[in-house]
Motif scaffolding. Structure first.
Motif, short mmCIF file in Angstrom:
data_model
loop_
_atom_site.label_atom_id
_atom_site.label_comp_id
_atom_site.label_asym_id
_atom_site.label_seq_id
_atom_site.Cartn_x
_atom_site.Cartn_y
_atom_site.Cartn_z
N ASP A 140 24.19 27.40 38.31
CA ASP A 140 24.65 25.86 37.19
C ASP A 140 25.77 25.06 38.24
O ASP A 140 25.64 23.90 39.01
N LEU A 141 26.98 25.85 38.19
CA LEU A 141 28.03 25.44 38.10
C LEU A 141 28.22 25.27 39.88
O LEU A 141 29.11 24.06 40.40
N LEU A 184 24.38 30.01 33.99
CA LEU A 184 25.58 28.85 34.17
C LEU A 184 26.07 28.84 35.12
O LEU A 184 26.85 28.11 36.23
N VAL A 211 30.13 27.35 26.05
CA VAL A 211 30.44 26.21 26.57
C VAL A 211 31.01 25.31 27.00
O VAL A 211 31.38 24.66 27.46
N ASN A 212 31.86 25.35 25.84
CA ASN A 212 32.93 24.62 25.97
C ASN A 212 34.59 25.07 26.95
O ASN A 212 34.93 24.00 27.11
N THR A 213 34.39 26.76 27.15
CA THR A 213 35.86 26.70 27.98
C THR A 213 34.25 26.22 29.45
O THR A 213 35.42 26.15 30.18
N MET A 214 33.12 26.39 30.30
CA MET A 214 32.77 26.20 30.83
C MET A 214 32.85 24.22 31.57
O MET A 214 33.29 24.65 32.48
N ASP A 215 33.13 23.60 30.21
CA ASP A 215 33.22 22.80 30.77
C ASP A 215 34.01 22.00 30.67
O ASP A 215 34.98 20.68 31.13
N LEU A 216 35.05 22.86 30.37
CA LEU A 216 36.99 22.91 30.61
C LEU A 216 37.25 22.85 32.17
O LEU A 216 38.04 21.97 32.23
N ASP A 259 35.36 21.34 34.32
CA ASP A 259 35.32 20.17 35.07
C ASP A 259 36.97 19.64 34.57
O ASP A 259 36.60 17.63 35.15
N THR A 260 37.37 19.82 33.60
CA THR A 260 38.06 18.26 33.49
C THR A 260 39.75 18.17 34.01
O THR A 260 40.14 17.00 34.12
N ARG A 318 26.41 22.09 41.60
CA ARG A 318 27.47 21.24 40.99
C ARG A 318 28.50 21.11 42.27
O ARG A 318 28.55 19.90 42.56
#
Length: 327
Positions: free
Chosen positions: A64-65, A61, A28-33, A35-36, A68
Motif C-alpha cells: 500500500d505504501l 502495508l 497503524v499510528n507508526t505507518m501514518d506518521l 505521511d506527516t 501511494r
C-alpha cells in the motif's frame, strides 16, 4: 509543541520497535506518521519500513505504501539489494504479482541487479512453481555480457531444486552449468542426488559420481551425499549397493554413518526380508555408538515378527527400554 513533526530518525526508531506482537493501533499510528513528514523518504527509512513489515508479517502495508508513493510520483530510488529484500519477502508470502512489479520497476528505473538480487528473484519464482520462468530469466541474464557474472552456483542450485521432479530437465540444466563453467559444489550434487533418489532414477548416479571425482579440484562427498545415495538405492530395491556404499564410507574413514543411514539400510532389509543382514547392521550400529531410535526398533520388530521370532523381538524392546531409563 503541536507543530513539531516527526523526522526520519524518529520514525525509524518507532519502526524498529514494532514486532509480530505489536498492537494494531501502534502499527497503524507508526505507518501514518510517515505521511506527516516534511522531508522526503530516503532509502534508509524505506529499508526500515521493509524490515518492519516483514517482522510484523504485514506485507500488505508495504504494498500500500509503495502504491501511494508511486501515485504521488515521489517513490524513493532504491538500490538492487533493497529490491532483493522485498522480492524475497513477497516471494515467501507467495505474492507473485508484487514480485513481478518490483522486478519490472527495478528494470524500468535502470537499476542493475546484483547476483543476490537475481538469486532472490529466481528463488521467489521457483518457490512459487514458476521454475520455467526462472530458467528463462537466467538465460536472459546470461545473454547480456555485462550481467553474465551474476549467474552463479546459488542461482543454478535454486533452479535444480525447482526441477527436482523432472530428472531430464535437471540433467539438461546440469549440462548447461558445465558448458558455462559455473562451479558445481557438494550442495549442487547433493540436490541432484536427492532428486534422483525421489524419482527412482538411481541409474543416473554413477555418471554424477564420476563428474564429482573428475572436477578440478575434485568435489568431495559429505555425509549427506552418502545418506542420500544409500536411501535412494534402498528405495529402488538395490540393498546390496547401499551396503556396499556403507563399507566404502567406513573404509574411507572421513564420515561415520548416522542413524538416518542405518535406518535406510534397515528399511531396505525389511523390504527384502533379509533378517540376518538387519541384525548385523544393528550390531554395527551399536558398535559405532549410534543409539537405535523407536523407528529403528519398529523395523526390527517387524522383521523378527515376520520370521516368527517374537521372543527375540520382545527381548530387544525390553533391552532398549532398560538402556533408555539407564538400568
Amino acid at each position: 509543541d503541536a507543530d513539531v513533526k516527526p523526522n526520519q530518525v524518529t520514525i525509524s526508531i518507532l519502526l524498529k520497535s514494532l514486532n509480530y506482537y505489536s498492537a494494531s493501533a501502534d502499527i497503524v499510528n507508526t505507518m501514518d506518521l510517515i505521511d506527516t513528514m516534511d522531508e522526503p523518504m530516503d532509502e534508509v527509512l524505506f529499508g526500515s519500513v521493509i524490515e518492519a513489515c516483514i517482522r510484523i508479517r504485514q506485507l500488505d502495508l508495504l504494498s500500500d505504501l509503495m502504491r501511494r508513493y508511486r501515485q504521488k510520483g515521489c517513490f524513493v530510488n532504491l538500490t538492487a539489494p533493497t529490491y532483493g529484500s522485498m522480492i524475497k519477502a513477497f516471494g515467501q508470502a507467495r505474492d507473485m504479482e508484487q514480485v513481478r512489479i518490483l522486478w519490472n520497476d527495478m528494470t524500468a528505473r535502470g537499476v542493475e541487479p546484483t547476483a543476490v538480487t537475481l538469486g532472490c528473484m529466481v528463488e521467489a519464482l521457483v518457490m512459487n512453481g514458476e521454475t520455467d520462468e526462472a530458467w528463462g530469466l537466467v538465460q536472459e541474464t546470461w545473454q547480456k555480457e555485462h550481467q553474465r557474472q551474476l549467474v552463479n552456483t546459488v542461482t543454478y542450485s535454486s533452479l535444480l531444486k525447482g526441477f527436482a521432479n523432472q530428472p531430464d530437465k535437471m540433467m539438461e540444466l546440469y549440462k548447461e552449468m558445465r558448458v558455462r563453467q559455473v562451479e558445481c559444489n557438494t550442495i549442487t550434487y547433493n540436490t541432484m542426488l536427492n532428486a534422483f533418489a525421489q524419482c527412482n532414477a538411481m541409474h543416473r548416479v554413477p555418471k554424477l559420481l564420476e563428474d564429482m571425482k573428475a572436477s578440478t579440484p575434485p568435489v568431495e562427498p559429505d555425509i549427506v551425499t552418502y545418506s542420500t545415495m544409500v536411501k535412494g538405492f534402498c528405495a529402488a530395491g538395490d540393498l546390496d549397493k547401499g551396503l556396499q556404499l556403507l563399507k566404502e564410507m567406513e573404509l574411507d574413514g572421513k564420515f561415520a554413518p548416522d542413524e538416518v543411514m542405518y535406518n535406510s539400510l534397515l528399511d531396505g532389509c525389511a523390504r527384502q526380508h533379509r533378517l540376518d543382514d538387519a541384525l548385523k547392521l544393528l550390531d554395527n550400529m551399536r558398535d559405532s555408538g549410534v543409539t537405535p531410535s523407536n523407528y529403528t526398533l519398529s523395523i526390527m520388530v517387524k522383521l523378527l515378527g515376520r520370521a516368527r521370532r517374537l521372543n527375540q523381538a520382545f527381548t530387544m524392546v525390553k533391552r532398549s527400554e532398560e538402556r533408555r531409563v539407564g538400568k
